[in-house]
Design an enzyme around this catalytic site. Structure first.
Site, PDB file in Angstrom:
ATOM      1  N   GLY A   6       0.808  -1.209   0.000  1.00 22.69           N
ATOM      2  CA  GLY A   6       0.000   0.000   0.000  1.00 22.69           C
ATOM      3  C   GLY A   6       0.842   1.261   0.000  1.00 22.69           C
ATOM      4  O   GLY A   6       1.922   1.327  -0.582  1.00 22.69           O
ATOM      5  N   SER A   7       0.350   2.276   0.689  1.00 24.25           N
ATOM      6  CA  SER A   7       0.954   3.611   0.612  1.00 24.25           C
ATOM      7  C   SER A   7       2.355   3.698   1.172  1.00 24.25           C
ATOM      8  O   SER A   7       3.050   4.702   0.959  1.00 24.25           O
ATOM      9  CB  SER A   7       0.055   4.627   1.333  1.00 24.25           C
ATOM     10  OG  SER A   7      -1.178   4.752   0.662  1.00 24.25           O
TER      11      SER A   7
END
Length: 570
Positions: free
Chosen positions: A292-293
């Protein structure tokens, strides 16, 4: 009935016999009878002596199978100790039960007695082994002293014990995935135990140099105190946020040494059967996930390092991006033009994608390869999974990779790459054994410039002060980091109600010494009405680990400094 005395009877018999000339026949007959008697006695004694010799040989000369078993169980292993000398694994003596079936006098009695003491034995199997007439057969490995004493008291001929080495792990599951486990023959199956077998121990054992002799302990880079803290905080987080799994890593950013690594659910290496359960796999090095981020950290460094993007630049994040038939939007969009620091602290997918496009797809692939995020990471542990890369590295794949989708890597790879971004730009392969300064210099590779590393430290700290990582802050330790919330894939599609959250951090940010990464699998809201994003669960978990572990690691808190972002020139 008339009784006749013995003398009279004898005389009557002698009178009834015909007279024979003295010395003609009786002498030879007597000699023959004496010789026959002597031969008979000699044969009897010879048979008895032969039987005694045979029995003596059976007692003094064990079967080749028994000798082979004794040689196998005698192999010892070196102690495993942590960086402070605390024992992680050691050998203890235990008894194992065997039988020599050809010496069993009463199979039924032996089976009945053994089953009474060891009810877990399969009666049919035990009976078949005792009835086999073989020279040696194992009945039960690693029995307790109490069981051995009860079986000894039965007094069963042909039943005996061999003393062998059993591996014992004093900390139980605390460092289970690191130390690994061994089989019943004391041979490494996983973790560092398997590593030392493959490196040198199996050769030593095959040459007979590892039988019942002490060996120098193998020292690991792990700090058992910090390892306990990480595992304890992960367990608390799993309970608090009702997560199904968790990973925690503490890595020395200046040496590449793994100080702690935990993956829950874990297993107790003293109970080998637990290691076979699929949910207890080592997710830290043996599992690959979309991070993810957290991956925006690498995209930002990639864009800044060659000068394709400056920290003064801004990108329009007012509208979603269309690519490959998909729409890329922000989770909590600001719907305005964002500066590079704002893109980082607000975790903008749109802004990050535009920074990647400004840098180039080829540059992205080359940069991730430079950080060893596109190939299997090598460590002392045999459990190292290979990353999953997109089948086609086209524009859509590059855009999604820029914010952590479309590529799956291990948490350990993520921590190692992050260390290079904050330690001045040097990529150091991870290790579970201590590494001296000379080795650090030899294995280190410069992957980004020191100036880019300083900007990344600034952004990390800024995100904890003003962004999604605020709950990770620990007074006195200038923590920095980046959150990541990745939706999980089911049946080929992302599902919004199942996430894998992470927080990638470092401290102290003015001169980072340690990387701390926490991943929670499918965390739930702590209470009704609030979210379940990484900033609400993995960030505070990292803060709790740093708060407890930093003093153990010798990092002293400094108050009155670190309330502001690190100053940089640009």
């Amino acid at each position: 009935m008339t009784m006749v005395s013995e003398p009279e009877s004898f005389l009557q018999v002698r009178r009834a016999q015909p007279r024979i000339a003295r010395g003609s026949v009786s002498s030879s007959a007597v000699k023959s009878r004496v010789y026959v008697a002597m031969l008979a006695f000699a044969c009897v004694y010879a048979a008895i002596a032969g039987r005694l010799v045979l029995l003596a040989q059976m007692d003094e000369a064990p079967s080749t199978a028994w000798i082979s078993a004794q040689d196998t169980v005698a192999a010892s292993r070196p102690d495993l100790v942590d960086r402070n000398g605390e024992i992680l694994a050691t050998d203890i003596k235990t008894a194992s039960l065997y039988a020599e079936p050809r010496r069993i006098l009463d199979v039924d009695e032996a089976v009945e007695g053994l089953i009474r003491v060891l009810p877990q034995l399969d009666e049919t199997v035990v009976r078949r082994r005792l009835d086999s007439g073989a020279g040696f057969a194992w009945l039960q490995r690693e029995i307790t002293p109490q069981q051995a004493e009860r079986i000894h008291d039965l007094g069963l001929p042909g039943i005996g014990f061999l003393s062998e080495n059993q591996r014992f792990y004093p900390g139980g599951p605390t460092a289970g995935h690191i130390v690994g486990s061994v089989n019943v023959d004391n041979q490494g199956l996983a973790g560092v135990e398997k590593y030392i077998d493959e490196e040198w121990l199996s050769d030593l054992q095959s040459l007979g140099f590892a039988s019942d002799r002490s060996m120098e302990p193998v020292r690991l880079s792990v700090d058992l105190r910090v390892q306990h803290v990480v595992r304890d905080e992960l367990a608390k987080a799993m309970e608090r946020y009702r997560a199904i799994a968790a990973v925690g890593i503490v890595l020395d950013a200046k040496t590449g040494e793994v100080v702690a690594m935990s993956s829950l659910p874990d297993y107790d290496p003293n109970d080998r059967s637990q290691a076979l359960e699929k949910d207890r796999l080592n997710r830290a090095t043996g599992g690959v996930f979309e991070m993810g981020s957290v991956f925006k950290t690498f995209t930002t460094a990639m864009a800044l390092d060659p000068g394709a993007v400056s920290i003064n630049d801004s990108f329009d994040a007012t509208r979603p991006i269309r690519a490959g038939g998909r729409t890329i939007s922000d989770f909590h969009g600001k719907n305005r033009i964002l500066s590079v620091p704002e893109i980082f602290i607000y975790s903008s997918n749109i802004g990050t994608a535009k920074m990647m496009l400004a840098t180039g797809i080829d540059r992205q692939k080359e940069f991730l390869t430079r950080l060893h995020l596109t190939e299997r990471l090598k460590t002392e542990l045999p459990e190292n999974a290979a990353p999953l890369l997109p089948p086609k590295w086209n524009e859509l794949a590059a855009i999604t990779i820029s914010f952590g989708h479309g590529i799956s890597v291990t948490p350990m790879q993520t921590a190692v790459a992050a260390a290079a971004l904050v330690n001045g730009g040097t990529l150091l392969p991870p290790t579970f054994v201590p590494r001296d300064p000379g080795e650090v210099q030899a294995v280190g590779k410069q992957v980004i410039s020191p100036e880019t590393s300083r900007v990344m430290r600034y952004l990390f700290r800024l995100n904890v002060l003003s962004g999604s990582g605020r709950r990770a802050d620990v007074p006195g330790y200038t923590v920095g980091g980046k959150t990541g919330t990745a939706e999980k894939i089911e049946n080929g599609r992302y599902v919004s109600n199942k996430r894998r959250n992470s927080f990638l951090s470092a401290f102290p940010m003015d001169d980072p010494r340690y990387i701390v990464l926490v991943v929670l699998d499918e965390p739930k809201s702590e209470r009704e009405g609030i979210g379940a994003t990484a900033g609400l669960n993995t960030a505070p978990t990292v803060g709790a680990i740093i708060r407890r572990a930093a003093p153990m690691l010798g990092v002293m808190p400094r108050f009155g400094k670190g309330d502001e972002p690190i100053e940089i020139s640009y």
